[in-house]
Structure formats: C-alpha cells, structure tokens
Design a protein around this motif. Structure first.
Motif, PDB file in Angstrom:
ATOM      1  N   GLU A 192      63.557  32.623   4.908  1.00  0.00           N
ATOM      2  CA  GLU A 192      64.559  32.193   5.729  1.00  0.00           C
ATOM      3  C   GLU A 192      65.528  33.262   5.851  1.00  0.00           C
ATOM      4  O   GLU A 192      65.467  34.511   5.342  1.00  0.00           O
TER       5      GLU A 192
ATOM      6  N   LYS B 288      66.840  27.814  13.978  1.00  0.00           N
ATOM      7  CA  LYS B 288      67.002  28.713  12.939  1.00  0.00           C
ATOM      8  C   LYS B 288      65.624  29.269  12.635  1.00  0.00           C
ATOM      9  O   LYS B 288      64.761  28.455  12.454  1.00  0.00           O
TER      10      LYS B 288
ATOM     11  N   ARG C 164      62.474  31.339  10.867  1.00  0.00           N
ATOM     12  CA  ARG C 164      61.838  31.682   9.769  1.00  0.00           C
ATOM     13  C   ARG C 164      61.079  33.036   9.894  1.00  0.00           C
ATOM     14  O   ARG C 164      60.746  33.435  11.082  1.00  0.00           O
TER      15      ARG C 164
END
Length: 244
Positions: A136, A211, A213
């Motif tokens: 992450e 979001k 990775r």
C-alpha cells in the motif's frame, strides 16, 4: 603477494572483466590479489585498473555508504552506467506488469495469491528480479516473494525505510501512473529497485476507492550481476542518479 613481499608501494591489478584479454579477468583477479595481500597482513594498498574495478572494490570493501539515500535527482558517486542498465530493465518490466487489467483484478480487494505467485512470485527464480512486493502507499506489505517462493518478508524488512522514500514521489492522485527506481543499501547488501502503481489499461476498469496498490521489483546487486552488465556496457561512469 610476491609484489607486496618485495616492497612494492602498490601492486596494480587489472585485466578485462569479460575475459577477452589476458589469462584472468579483472572480476576474478582483483579479489585474488586482495586476499593474497590481506593474508600476509600487509597494509599495502592495491591499485585496481579498469572501470569495473571501482565497482568491485566498492563491494569487496563494503564502502557503499552513500547509497541508502533516495533523494530524487541526487547523484551517487558509487556505481556505473551498468547499474543504470539494470534499473532501466526493471523500469520497463514493472511498467509492463503494473499497467494491466488482470493485475488490477487480482491485486486489489482480497488478493488472489495463486495468481500473484504464478505471475510474479515464480518469476523471482528466473534471475530478472529476485524480490517482488505488493504494498500500500503507507508501505504496508500485502504480498511478497523471493527466489521463487512466497515469503512473509515485508518491503521494509528487505529495503529499510528507504522504501517509503521510493514511494514518496508517487502522484497524490493515485489513479495516475509513475515509475520510481533507485539503489537501496541495507545490511551490506545492494538492490536495484523499481516501483509503480497497479492501474488498469481499460477505461471501464477502476481501482477501488481510487487508492492504488504498488508493485515493487528488486534485484540484488552482486559480482555476478555486475560482470554480466559490464559485458553489455563497457562505458562506465562514476555516478548513478535516483530517478522518478
């Protein structure tokens, strides 16, 4: 050893790293001379001739003390254009693997470990890269593999806090693509490393919540790698730049 015994101010060791001239290549000769002089307990300096010699002596003496800084654009006085070549290879490879609808489908949400192993993990045994991590933005590791096997190694354990600096230049808008790469030193080991967000190729495929990775490929820098790269790139310089 005989040169040191005879009182030579500085034995000169050199040849050619690819072994194209002389009986012994530089990559083999310099460590032999180093060991011979060291075993005698002599404090005689050794002059290593040839561009690759600089890299080899850095490794032998463990003096890559500047390479743990990942400031973007900061010139490193510790490697050669051979390392640039390895970085470029990783950058190209990670671009091809990170911008991929299948990667988005399998690396987000509940990750498909079987797919990650078959696609990236198994490839760590092939020699192109020997570490892979899925992380992450915070640096938290979601998946890792090394030398063909899935592991529990976090990116931070492998590369140290520098992994966060490698991720720092990524766009605030995590739907935008960018590759960062550089050299990391940790526990007297050197790695060339490249990172990129995993993003779709198709406009109708979206990453959850915007979001990203991040996929990280790493390759251990050792004498074997340097010898291989130097055969392909003879023009060695004195700097390597951390790149975004």
């Amino acid at each position: 050893g005989r040169a040191a015994t005879a009182g030579a101010a500085a034995p000169v060791a050199g040849g050619e790293a690819g072994g194209h001239c002389g009986d012994v290549s530089t990559m083999v000769l310099i460590p032999e001379v180093y060991r011979a002089v060291k075993q005698m307990g002599a404090g005689t300096p050794i002059l290593a001739a040839g561009g690759i010699a600089t890299l080899l002596l850095y490794i032998v003496n463990g003096i890559f003390d500047e390479t743990n800084r990942l400031d973007a654009g900061y010139a490193k006085q510790s490697a050669s254009s051979a390392i640039h070549s390895s970085l470029e290879n990783l950058e190209s490879l990670i671009h091809d693997n990170a911008v991929w609808d299948d990667a988005v489908a399998n690396a987000y949400g509940d990750i498909n470990t079987e797919w990650l192993n078959g696609t990236w993990g198994d490839a760590t045994a092939l020699g192109i890269y020997d570490h892979v991590n899925l992380v992450e933005r915070s640096g938290r590791t979601l998946y890792a593999a090394r030398n063909g096997d899935q592991t529990e190694d976090s990116a931070e354990n492998i590369y140290g806090n520098e992994i966060l600096e490698l991720l720092a230049p990524m766009p605030a808008d995590e739907t935008l693509f960018k590759v960062t790469s550089g050299i990391v030193r940790k526990d007297n080991k050197l790695y060339v490393v490249a990172a990129a967000p995993i993003l779709p190729t198709s406009e109708d495929v979206k990453i959850p919540n915007g979001k990203a990775r991040y996929l990280i490929f790493g390759k251990t820098v050792d004498n074997k790698l340097l010898a291989e790269l130097s055969r392909r790139d003879k023009d060695l310089d004195s700097r390597v730049y951390w790149r975004e």
